[in-house]
Design a protein around this motif. Structure first.
Motif, PDB file in Angstrom:
ATOM      1  N   ARG A 161     -76.924 -45.892  -2.436  1.00 51.19           N
ATOM      2  CA  ARG A 161     -78.261 -45.278  -2.464  1.00 51.19           C
ATOM      3  C   ARG A 161     -78.205 -43.853  -3.017  1.00 51.19           C
ATOM      4  N   THR A 203     -70.831 -47.808   2.048  1.00 52.08           N
ATOM      5  CA  THR A 203     -71.334 -48.396   0.812  1.00 52.08           C
ATOM      6  C   THR A 203     -72.847 -48.182   0.684  1.00 52.08           C
ATOM      7  N   VAL A 217     -81.232 -55.737 -12.886  1.00 55.54           N
ATOM      8  CA  VAL A 217     -81.771 -56.811 -12.057  1.00 55.54           C
ATOM      9  C   VAL A 217     -82.797 -57.627 -12.858  1.00 55.54           C
ATOM     10  N   VAL A 218     -82.592 -58.942 -12.859  1.00 52.27           N
ATOM     11  CA  VAL A 218     -83.480 -59.846 -13.605  1.00 52.27           C
ATOM     12  C   VAL A 218     -84.403 -60.545 -12.599  1.00 52.27           C
ATOM     13  N   SER A 219     -85.702 -60.564 -12.879  1.00 58.92           N
ATOM     14  CA  SER A 219     -86.653 -61.168 -11.945  1.00 58.92           C
ATOM     15  C   SER A 219     -86.480 -62.678 -11.892  1.00 58.92           C
ATOM     16  N   PRO A 220     -86.264 -63.229 -10.693  1.00 59.76           N
ATOM     17  CA  PRO A 220     -86.165 -64.688 -10.574  1.00 59.76           C
ATOM     18  C   PRO A 220     -87.546 -65.350 -10.620  1.00 59.76           C
ATOM     19  N   GLY A 264     -77.722 -52.141  -2.268  1.00 59.51           N
ATOM     20  CA  GLY A 264     -76.539 -52.546  -3.028  1.00 59.51           C
ATOM     21  C   GLY A 264     -75.866 -53.801  -2.508  1.00 59.51           C
ATOM     22  N   MET A 265     -76.536 -54.573  -1.669  1.00 54.11           N
ATOM     23  CA  MET A 265     -75.892 -55.764  -1.109  1.00 54.11           C
ATOM     24  C   MET A 265     -76.252 -57.034  -1.884  1.00 54.11           C
ATOM     25  N   ARG A 266     -77.532 -57.425  -1.824  1.00 56.77           N
ATOM     26  CA  ARG A 266     -77.903 -58.715  -2.413  1.00 56.77           C
ATOM     27  C   ARG A 266     -78.211 -58.634  -3.906  1.00 56.77           C
ATOM     28  N   TYR A 267     -78.670 -57.473  -4.342  1.00 61.15           N
ATOM     29  CA  TYR A 267     -78.936 -57.276  -5.770  1.00 61.15           C
ATOM     30  C   TYR A 267     -78.925 -55.777  -6.049  1.00 61.15           C
ATOM     31  N   GLY A 268     -78.830 -55.436  -7.320  1.00 63.09           N
ATOM     32  CA  GLY A 268     -78.833 -54.024  -7.693  1.00 63.09           C
ATOM     33  C   GLY A 268     -77.444 -53.424  -7.693  1.00 63.09           C
ATOM     34  N   ARG A 273     -74.160 -51.488  -6.776  1.00 61.61           N
ATOM     35  CA  ARG A 273     -73.399 -51.190  -5.565  1.00 61.61           C
ATOM     36  C   ARG A 273     -72.253 -50.244  -5.917  1.00 61.61           C
TER      37      ARG A 273
END
Lengths: 100, 481
Positions: free
Chosen positions: B351, B346, B99-102, B331-335, B337
Motif C-alpha cells: 500500500r 506486505t 489489473v484486467v477487468s474480469p 496486494g493479495m488477490r489482485y494488483g 504486491r
C-alpha cells in the motif's frame, strides 16, 4: 477550538500504510491543517437532527438464494500477484517468524 | 469546442443514412488520437485493433438490418475507474496498473448492448481523488483549449478527450464534482445523475454514498441520450433505484426545439454568488441569468444556508468511505504486491508503494475521522449536517423548479497553481453539495472568460429523479442564442 495535533504514526498504522519520514512530516502538517479546518463543523447546531447515511432512503435489499454461474477461475486468478498450481492464491506467511 | 456534427445524435443520423460507417468513424477518432493525444494526454491506453474489430462487427450488423440501436457503432471513451471486460482498469494508480477487468460495469454493459463501442481508458486523478488530473500516477493531461492549464478532475481525461474531439462522448464518475467541474473547465456538458439512477456496479468505489457514473458530451441532447441508456435498477447494485426511466432524449429534444423557459422557476441560491467568485465567471453567470429571463424563465432568490459546510462534510464522509473502500487494495488477490517478511508487512509495503500522495492523505484523513474517540465529533456530526444540507435543497425546491449556479469559482487553472491540498478541495465548493444531497445536476458552457479565453460553466440542479425536467430546461437554455 484548540489546534489539533494528529498522531500520524498511529493513523498510518491503522490504515496499514508505510510512510517515509518525509511523508510523515508533510502529511502530518497537511492533515493538521485540514483537521483544523473541518473543526468548523462543531459550530453547527445538530440537536435533534437525524444522521443521513445515504442520499436515497435505502432499506435492506434481499435476493433469492440461488446458485448462479460465476466467473471462470482462471480469469479471476489472472490478476493475482502469486498463484499456486493454477487454483490457489499464494500469500506471504501470516505469523511473524513462522516458516513460509 | 462543441462541433455540432460531432454529436452522438448527428453521427447516429449519418450512420443510419449510410453516409458514414462505424469503421470510418472509429478510424477518424483513432487518427485524431494518434495525431494529437501526445500533446493532450487524455488516454492512458487504447486498443486500436479491438476498436476496429468492434466497428467492423457493428457495420456488418447494420448492413444486415440488425443494428442494435441508432447508436450502434458509436465510440465512447471510458474513464479508467469503470470496468470493461478484458481491458485494464487501473484508476490511474500504480497499485492496479496491470489489473484486467474480469467483467464490465453495468453502465458499460447497457451501452454495449446498444452497440456502442468502448473506446480506450481515459486518464483521471488516482482513484478519482483530485480536481485537476495532477494526481494521476500515469500521466499528465492538458486542457485542449490551453495546454498550460489543467483539464479539471477527476474525470479530466474524459473531458479532454471530448473537448479535443477524440471521441463524441465519454463516461466519467462524479463523487464531488468530478464530471461537472472538468466539463466546465473544458467547455463541454457533464451530468451527475440522481444518486441511485445509474448502477455503480463495475465502478471502482471511492465514496459509495456519493459516487455516480454520468456522461460527458458536446451537447445536452447527447447527455440525455446516454443518461437514458445507462439508467435503471440493477440487481448488482442494491442502492440503484427501482424507478421508471423516462425518455430523457425526448425531453431534451423538446426543450431544444421549444427554446423557451416560460413557466420555469429558476432559483439562484445566494450563497453561490458571493465573495470568492471570480469576476470573469460572475460576468458570464450574470449574462446567463439575463438569458434565462429573456427565455421567459422566472428568477427566484433562494437560500441554501448550510452550503458553507458542504466541503467539510464532504471531506469527512468521502475520506471515511474511501478509507474503508480502499482497504481492499492490499496486494493479495489482485494488483501490485511488494513482497515482505510476513502478511502484515506486505500490506504496509504494498500500500505504501502502490498509492500516490493524495490517496494516502485521504486514506489517513478517513481513518482518523473514523478512529476511536473521534467518530461522533466528525463522521456522525457530518452525517447530521448532511441531513441539514438535504433539507436546504428540499426547501429551495419548494420555491423553484431548478437551481442555477456557477460550477467553479474560477476558470481552469494552470498546472501547479493549487499545491496546497485544502485550496484544491475548496475549488469544488459549488459542486459538492449536490453529491451530499443526492439530487441530479448538469454543467454546461455559458460563455468565455474574456481575460483567459477559457470557458465558463453554469450548473443546473434539479430535485431527486427530476432528470427529465433538468434535460428539457438545459436543452432549451443551450439551444437558444
Amino acid at each position: 477550538m484548540a489546534e489539533v495535533k494528529l498522531d500520524i504514526d498511529y493513523v498510518a498504522d491503522l490504515a496499514r500504510l508505510e510512510l517515509t519520514p518525509e511523508q510523515k512530516e508533510t502529511f502530518g502538517a497537511d492533515l493538521g491543517n485540514i483537521v483544523n479546518y473541518i473543526a468548523e463543523l462543531s459550530e453547527v447546531d445538530v440537536e435533534g437532527v437525524e444522521p443521513t447515511a445515504h442520499a436515497s432512503a435505502c432499506s435492506n435489499v434481499w435476493r433469492e438464494d440461488v446458485v448462479k454461474e460465476s466467473y471462470p477461475r482462471e480469469t479471476m486468478l489472472a490478476n493475482a500477484p502469486g498463484v499456486v498450481s493454477g487454483e490457489l492464491i499464494r500469500l506471504p506467511r501470516v505469523m511473524p517468524g513462522s516458516e513460509s | 469546442m462543441a462541433d455540432k456534427s460531432f454529436t452522438i445524435h448527428a453521427l447516429a443520423e449519418e450512420l443510419k443514412s449510410g453516409k458514414l460507417t462505424s469503421v470510418q468513424l472509429c478510424r477518424r477518432c483513432l487518427d485524431a488520437v494518434a495525431a494529437k493525444d501526445g500533446e493532450i494526454g487524455a488516454f492512458i491506453k487504447y486498443d486500436a485493433d479491438r476498436i476496429m474489430a468492434l466497428a467492423a462487427e457493428s457495420d456488418a450488423r447494420r448492413q444486415n438490418g440488425k443494428a442494435l440501436s441508432d447508436y450502434d457503432g458509436i465510440p465512447i471513451g471510458i474513464k479508467d475507474n469503470i470496468c470493461v471486460t478484458g481491458e485494464t482498469c487501473s484508476c490511474a494508480s500504480k497499485i492496479l496498473e496491470n489489473v484486467v477487468s474480469p467483467y464490465a460495469a453495468t453502465a458499460v454493459e447497457k451501452l454495449t448492448a446498444k452497440g456502442v463501442i468502448p473506446f480506450g481508458r481515459l486518464n483521471m486523478d488516482e482513484f478519482a481523488m483530485g480536481s485537476s488530473c495532477e494526481n494521476s500516477a500515469v500521466k499528465k493531461t492538458c486542457n485542449p483549449l490551453d495546454t498550460s492549464r489543467v483539464p479539471g478532475g477527476s474525470s479530466g481525461g474524459s473531458a479532454a478527450a471530448v473537448a479535443a474531439m477524440f471521441v463524441p462522448a465519454a463516461l466519467g464518475s462524479d463523487t464531488g464534482g468530478s464530471i461537472r467541474q472538468p466539463a466546465a473547465f473544458c467547455g463541454i456538458v457533464g451530468v451527475k445523475p440522481t444518486y441511485g439512477r445509474v448502477s455503480r456496479s463495475g465502478l471502482v468505489a471511492f465514496a459509495s454514498s456519493l459516487d455516480q457514473i454520468g456522461p460527458m458530451t458536446n451537447d445536452v441532447v447527447d447527455s440525455a441520450i446516454l443518461t437514458g441508456i445507462i439508467s435503471g435498477k440493477d440487481p448488482l447494485d442494491s442502492t440503484s433505484l427501482d424507478e421508471a426511466v423516462p425518455d430523457f432524449a425526448a425531453a431534451a429534444l423538446k426543450g431544444a426545439q421549444a427554446k423557451t423557459l416560460a413557466g420555469v422557476r429558476v432559483g439562484l441560491p445566494k450563497e453561490y454568488f458571493g465573495a470568492g467568485l471570480d469576476a470573469g465567471v460572475k460576468e458570464q453567470l450574470d449574462k446567463a441569468i439575463e438569458k434565462v429571463k429573456a427565455l421567459g424563465g422566472e428568477i427566484v432568490d433562494v437560500s441554501l444556508p448550510h452550503s458553507k459546510y458542504a466541503v467539510t462534510v464532504y471531506y469527512i464522509l468521502a475520506t471515511a468511505e474511501a478509507s474503508a473502500n480502499l482497504a481492499r487494495f492490499d496486494g493479495m488477490r489482485y494488483g501490485a504486491r511488494v513482497e515482505a517478511g510476513d502478511l502484515n508487512e506486505t500490506y504496509f509495503k504494498s500500500r505504501g508503494a502502490g498509492f500516490g500522495n493524495e490517496v494516502k492523505r485521504r486514506i489517513l484523513l478517513g481513518t482518523y475521522v473514523l478512529s476511536s474517540g473521534y467518530y461522533d465529533a466528525y463522521y456522525l456530526r457530518a452525517q447530521k449536517v448532511r441531513t441539514l444540507i438535504r433539507k436546504d435543497f428540499a426547501s429551495a425546491f419548494e420555491k423553484c423548479d431548478i437551481l442555477m449556479t456557477p460550477v467553479t469559482p474560477a476558470v481552469a487553472f494552470k498546472f501547479g497553481a493549487k499545491s496546497d491540498p485544502l485550496q484544491m478541495y475548496l475549488s469544488d465548493i459549488f459542486t459538492i453539495a449536490l453529491n451530499i444531497s443526492g439530487n441530479c445536476g448538469l454543467s454546461m458552457p455559458c460563455g468565455t472568460d474574456p481575460e483567459s479565453g477559457m470557458p465558463v460553466g453554469v450548473q443546473f440542479m434539479a430535485p431527486h429523479l427530476a432528470e427529465e425536467k433538468l434535460f428539457e430546461v438545459t436543452a432549451a437554455f443551450g439551444a437558444a442564442e
